[in-house]
Enzyme design. Structure first.
Site, PDB file in Angstrom:
ATOM      1  N   ASP A 306       0.857  -1.187   0.000  1.00  0.00           N
ATOM      2  CA  ASP A 306       0.000   0.000   0.000  1.00  0.00           C
ATOM      3  C   ASP A 306       0.896   1.240   0.000  1.00  0.00           C
ATOM      4  O   ASP A 306       2.122   1.158   0.115  1.00  0.00           O
ATOM      5  CB  ASP A 306      -0.943  -0.017   1.204  1.00  0.00           C
ATOM      6  CG  ASP A 306      -2.240   0.738   0.940  1.00  0.00           C
ATOM      7  OD1 ASP A 306      -2.237   1.674   0.110  1.00  0.00           O
ATOM      8  OD2 ASP A 306      -3.264   0.412   1.562  1.00  0.00           O
ATOM      9  N   GLU A 512     -10.476   6.675   4.644  1.00  0.00           N
ATOM     10  CA  GLU A 512      -9.476   6.005   5.481  1.00  0.00           C
ATOM     11  C   GLU A 512      -9.542   6.480   6.935  1.00  0.00           C
ATOM     12  O   GLU A 512     -10.616   6.635   7.501  1.00  0.00           O
ATOM     13  CB  GLU A 512      -8.095   6.148   4.846  1.00  0.00           C
ATOM     14  CG  GLU A 512      -8.043   5.540   3.439  1.00  0.00           C
ATOM     15  CD  GLU A 512      -6.638   5.421   2.885  1.00  0.00           C
ATOM     16  OE1 GLU A 512      -5.702   5.065   3.634  1.00  0.00           O
ATOM     17  OE2 GLU A 512      -6.469   5.666   1.673  1.00  0.00           O
TER      18      GLU A 512
END
Length: 628
Positions: A306, A512
């Site tokens: 990521d 997020e």
């Protein structure tokens, strides 16, 4: 001559052809992918191999950087554009320029350009924005999700992009998590069904294709990425990037299961999660990445980190970067997303290989996997954008699919204060109606996070689309007076004599960690608007959110309650169902709790006492109520 002998002769002739044309077998599109990968790998220097393992941000991807470091991949982070208000042509010209730089290197290995396309091609102005995954989970319609994948692939290709970081196959077990709307459901089986996005994006895997081998059908498809491996939806208290404490059996049965399905469908890449499993960082977990994903499940695509994910192996992040490089690459991560500090990564990895901390076999495995994906998607043979696809961006066919998705995602949780007092569908012809709330006329709010900007935006000039207010005006009879008040005043409500009100409120955009919320209360002034309007006027509350919130204190005063999730750009789909052109069919993809004290609470739990259970959803016909 038997089939085997014919094949061997053909292979021999092709090999001879390559020998007489400079010996570069990898440039011959008629050769098997394994032959091309093997040939190219043998020709590569360590610098070229490490370059292939590097993915950098497009803001840093100058021609010199790509050529000097042999960069293998470039990405756009959330909100990263070639230029402000970039058109499809702008995207193509930027990406093709980078591709030309890559092809000018000694071996001419093309870059693979990736982008987050998590609810349509959401980084790009005027693209079709589909409902976020939580809404698609409510549809229970895998075929629809596959068609969304096909449309998203075409819109990505319209901008010259061949690789998308989707789908998210997280199983969100706690709505306090700020990424819960990226999850299709708390139920593993629903998430597995929705992996049909993968063949939508990539194309259907041929029946004879070996399990685990990446597959991309052609130039109208894109490489997909199943994420975030594994257990990201099970963290403690729903805290983003936190620890998932669960047995191996629980991990396999709840969180791993969607990856089995994704691999069977030929997914090209898998992205590793920021989170930990029982205290061990996933970005450094050799057992789950190499032993299980690659060896046990026989995944043959590449594993990608990521965004700056390897930095977070240490606490605090970036505390010992050389160790983070060592731990992540030896764990089995093949491509490292290093948007900014790519020179440090390349230097550290070069050092670790030179002094045998990381064996060359690990580097060759990583590069072979990256090349396999590039060959399988035809990048070597068709490295540049197909400009004939430009008109696919935001086209009407895709918007109709999105509108259908909105209709099917709406979940009717209450319809009338008693079974004999139903309010939906609403009549189109009335004297005067009120539309109220902060989310009624705000395209940015109804699209949510990951829309043009990473954290989302506010307003109707965010991108092309139809707000819910405009959709209502488009639908009602021409003689119906529609009054809009974002924040209505009680005294005005009493005197106005509205036939009914539609109140549209909910969450503000987030993405997020910024969306982590331990309270899950309705953001102001949503609750106040509900109280003011619904105490005076018969009201339908349309709730715009990425997850269930605390609504129990207000549910009694509502005449009707609709969970609309984050419907995206096509707000007309909301009006289609409110006014009875289509019936309500959506079912809750998540348990709607009464209080946050109950969390985490999921279907099948021993103590299960929800406000609305998983799978709940009232249905309606298409005949409007004659009198309200």
């Amino acid at each position: 001559m038997g089939l085997v002998n014919k094949f061997m002769l053909l292979l021999f002739l092709l090999l001879c052809r390559s020998i007489f044309t400079n010996g570069a077998l990898y440039t011959n599109p008629r050769l098997p992918i394994r032959v091309r990968v093997s040939d190219l790998l043998k020709r590569m220097t360590i610098a070229e191999k490490i370059g292939q393992m590097s993915q950098i941000e497009q803001l840093n991807a100058t021609d010199d950087v790509i050529k000097n470091y042999y960069i293998g991949s470039v990405l756009s982070g959330g909100g990263s554009l070639p230029s402000p208000n970039a058109t499809a042509k702008d995207w193509i010209e930027r990406i093709d320029a980078m591709q030309k730089a890559a092809l000018s290197t000694r071996l001419g290995i093309p870059i693979i350009y990736g982008i987050d396309a998590v609810h349509g091609h959401n980084n790009v102005l005027n693209a079709t924005i589909f409902p976020h995954n939580v809404g698609l989970g409510a549809t229970r319609d895998p075929d629809l999700v596959k068609r969304i994948g096909q449309a998203t692939a075409l819109e990505a290709r319209a901008t010259g992009i061949p690789y998308v970081f989707a789908p998210c196959v997280a199983v969100c077990r706690d709505p306090r998590w700020g990424r819960c709307y990226e999850s299709y459901s708390e139920d593993t089986d629903v998430v597995r069904q929705m992996t049909e996005l993968i063949p939508g994006l990539q194309g259907d895997v041929p029946p004879d294709s070996p399990k685990g081998v990446p597959y991309v059908a052609g130039g109208k498809n894109v490489a997909a990425c199943a994420k975030h491996y594994v257990g990201d939806g099970g963290t403690h208290n729903g805290i983003d990037e936190n620890n998932t404490a669960i047995s191996f059996h629980g991990l396999l049965s709840i969180h791993m299961a969607p990856y089995y399905t994704a691999i069977k469908k030929g997914v090209s890449t898998v992205m590793v999660s920021y989170s930990s499993w029982n205290g061990d960082k996933m970005h450094a977990n050799h057992f789950l990445v190499t032993d299980f994903l690659k060896n046990k499940l026989r995944f043959r695509g590449f594993v990608i980190s990521d965004w700056q994910g390897i930095d977070k192996i240490t606490s605090p992040p970036y505390n010992n970067y050389t160790y983070s490089v060592l731990a992540s690459v030896t764990a089995g991560i093949d491509m490292i997303m290093i948007p900014y500090n790519y020179t440090e990564f390349i230097n550290d990895l070069t050092y670790l290989v030179k002094y045998n901390f990381i064996p060359m076999t690990r580097i060759d495995d990583a590069v072979s996997r990256i090349l396999r994906v590039k060959f399988s998607m035809g990048l070597f043979d068709r490295p540049f954008a197909d400009r004939s696809l430009i008109n696919q961006l935001g086209n009407q066919i895709h918007r109709e699919i999105a509108r259908e998705a909105v209709r099917k995602s709406l979940v009717l949780l209450k319809n009338g204060k008693s079974p004999n007092e139903t309010i939906l569908p609403l009549p189109k012809k009335s004297k005067k109606i009120l539309v109220a709330g902060t989310h009624a006329d705000n395209l940015g709010y109804q699209c949510g996070g990951w829309t043009i900007a990473w954290q989302g935006l506010s307003g109707n000039n965010v991108t092309a689309g139809t707000s819910i207010l405009q959709a209502i005006k488009n639908t009602v009879h021409p003689t119906t007076e529609v009054v809009f008040s974002e924040r209505p005043i009680s005294s005005d409500l009493r005197d106005a004599k509205y036939d009914y009100a539609i109140v549209v409120v909910g969450e503000l955009p987030y993405a997020e960690t910024a969306g982590d919320d331990l309270n899950l209360t309705i953001p102001a002034p949503g609750a106040r608007t509900i109280r003011r309007v619904c105490r005076v006027v018969k009201c339908v509350v349309v709730f715009i959110s990425g997850r269930p919130l605390v609504v129990q204190p207000y549910i009694e005063m509502m005449d009707s309650f609709v969970a609309a999730w984050l419907p995206g750009s096509e707000g007309q789909g909301v009006a289609d169902v409110l006014f009875g052109d289509y019936g309500f069919t959506g079912k809750l993809p998540r348990t709607w709790f009464k209080s946050v004290d109950q969390l985490p609470m999921n279907v099948g739990d021993e103590h299960y006492d929800p406000l609305f259970p998983f799978g709940f959803g009232l249905t309606t016909g298409t005949e409007p109520i004659k009198s309200i």
